[in-house]
Scaffold this motif. Structure first.
Motif, PDB file in Angstrom:
ATOM      1  N   THR A  69       0.825  -1.209   0.000  1.00 16.74           N
ATOM      2  CA  THR A  69       0.000   0.000   0.000  1.00 16.74           C
ATOM      3  C   THR A  69       0.854   1.252   0.000  1.00 16.74           C
ATOM      4  O   THR A  69       0.626   2.182  -0.789  1.00 16.74           O
ATOM      5  N   ASN A  73       1.101   4.030  -2.962  1.00 18.89           N
ATOM      6  CA  ASN A  73       0.711   5.403  -2.631  1.00 18.89           C
ATOM      7  C   ASN A  73       1.814   6.392  -2.987  1.00 18.89           C
ATOM      8  O   ASN A  73       1.556   7.457  -3.564  1.00 18.89           O
ATOM      9  N   TRP A  76       2.015   6.735  -6.748  1.00 20.67           N
ATOM     10  CA  TRP A  76       0.970   7.588  -7.315  1.00 20.67           C
ATOM     11  C   TRP A  76       1.243   9.059  -7.004  1.00 20.67           C
ATOM     12  O   TRP A  76       0.975   9.939  -7.843  1.00 20.67           O
ATOM     13  N   ASN A 132      -7.649  -5.609  -5.982  1.00 23.54           N
ATOM     14  CA  ASN A 132      -8.239  -4.269  -5.934  1.00 23.54           C
ATOM     15  C   ASN A 132      -7.240  -3.206  -6.370  1.00 23.54           C
ATOM     16  O   ASN A 132      -7.605  -2.237  -7.047  1.00 23.54           O
ATOM     17  N   ASP A 133      -5.968  -3.377  -5.964  1.00 26.53           N
ATOM     18  CA  ASP A 133      -4.932  -2.426  -6.378  1.00 26.53           C
ATOM     19  C   ASP A 133      -4.771  -2.447  -7.887  1.00 26.53           C
ATOM     20  O   ASP A 133      -4.659  -1.398  -8.534  1.00 26.53           O
ATOM     21  N   ASN A 134      -4.733  -3.647  -8.463  1.00 23.20           N
ATOM     22  CA  ASN A 134      -4.605  -3.766  -9.914  1.00 23.20           C
ATOM     23  C   ASN A 134      -5.810  -3.160 -10.626  1.00 23.20           C
ATOM     24  O   ASN A 134      -5.663  -2.481 -11.650  1.00 23.20           O
ATOM     25  N   GLN A 135      -6.997  -3.405 -10.090  1.00 26.54           N
ATOM     26  CA  GLN A 135      -8.212  -2.888 -10.715  1.00 26.54           C
ATOM     27  C   GLN A 135      -8.267  -1.365 -10.632  1.00 26.54           C
ATOM     28  O   GLN A 135      -8.741  -0.701 -11.569  1.00 26.54           O
ATOM     29  N   GLU A 136      -7.792  -0.798  -9.531  1.00 27.80           N
ATOM     30  CA  GLU A 136      -7.777   0.659  -9.410  1.00 27.80           C
ATOM     31  C   GLU A 136      -6.900   1.283 -10.487  1.00 27.80           C
ATOM     32  O   GLU A 136      -7.238   2.332 -11.049  1.00 27.80           O
ATOM     33  N   ASP A 139      -8.793   1.043 -13.782  1.00 30.55           N
ATOM     34  CA  ASP A 139      -9.891   2.017 -13.800  1.00 30.55           C
ATOM     35  C   ASP A 139      -9.365   3.438 -14.005  1.00 30.55           C
ATOM     36  O   ASP A 139      -9.962   4.235 -14.736  1.00 30.55           O
ATOM     37  N   GLY A 140      -8.251   3.773 -13.336  1.00 33.20           N
ATOM     38  CA  GLY A 140      -7.696   5.118 -13.463  1.00 33.20           C
ATOM     39  C   GLY A 140      -7.215   5.415 -14.867  1.00 33.20           C
ATOM     40  O   GLY A 140      -7.475   6.502 -15.415  1.00 33.20           O
ATOM     41  N   GLU A 143     -10.131   5.716 -17.302  1.00 31.65           N
ATOM     42  CA  GLU A 143     -10.804   7.017 -17.193  1.00 31.65           C
ATOM     43  C   GLU A 143     -10.144   8.049 -18.108  1.00 31.65           C
ATOM     44  O   GLU A 143     -10.829   8.847 -18.761  1.00 31.65           O
TER      45      GLU A 143
END
Length: 210
Positions: A69, A73, A76, A132-136, A139-140, A143
């Motif tokens: 995490t 973070n 990013w 979930n990290d991979n999916q975020e 998704d980003g 977008e």
């Protein structure tokens, strides 16, 4: 009006100790492998007792999850302003590619530790804890691609699928870098590979001018 209860917030010393433990865990995983990352070994690397480790983290799972995490973070935080500084969707995608590769390859010990944890730290049913990290990430990036299509900059395609392909292509460059790192035989030129990937992606997503 509600006020934050500062007594529930970790103190500077507590944050520093947690950071020390996480840094020790990174060193253990990166240098000795995922299987060696016991609480006792992490404590020894940090120069503290196992009891101090368990005071700040309930178990090894929590340490490993926090490692991943924190790494994402910070990645990013490095990437976001570089992406947002670009005025076009193509520019933002290229900035995503270059900044992610720059951050990961500039922190090799943490990258290798993160990769080992994500590959080996699984749920009881064998599935990844980090879907979930991979999916975020998908998704980003999707977008950005969707916005580029809506603004007429990008051609028609499925944004989520293309985002996943782009991210897997980044993984491919990272895999090559990791395999050849430290070798001076001309098999890997990271800058050239980044430029080639950016050029490939641009031609794949950009709308042809009429």
């Amino acid at each position: 009006m509600q006020y934050e209860n500062e007594s529930n917030s970790p103190s500077f010393i507590e944050r520093a100790r947690r950071a020390q433990i996480l840094a020790a865990a990174v060193e253990v995983v990166a240098n000795e492998g995922f299987g060696k990352a016991s609480l006792a070994r992490i404590a020894r690397q940090a120069g503290i007792s196992k009891g101090v480790v368990t005071y700040h983290f309930s178990n090894k799972d929590e340490i490993l999850e926090q490692m991943v995490t924190d790494y994402f973070n910070r990645g990013w935080e490095f990437m976001e302003p570089r992406i947002n500084a670009q005025p076009t969707a193509v520019g933002q995608v290229k900035a995503w590619v270059s900044s992610q590769l720059e951050f990961f390859t500039s922190h090799p010990a943490e990258f290798f530790a993160m990769a080992a944890v994500m590959s080996n730290h699984l749920n009881d049913d064998g599935s990844s804890r980090y879907d979930n990290d991979n999916q975020e990430a998908v998704d980003g990036l999707a977008e950005i691609l969707t916005a580029g299509q809506q603004e007429g900059q990008l051609r028609d395609f499925n944004p989520a699928r293309v985002a996943n392909i782009i991210l897997r292509s980044i993984d491919g460059v990272l895999s090559s870098w990791a395999t050849t790192r430290g070798r001076d035989d001309g098999t890997m030129n990271l800058t050239a590979d980044i430029e080639a990937l950016e050029d490939f992606i641009t031609h794949a997503i950009e709308k042809e001018s009429s």
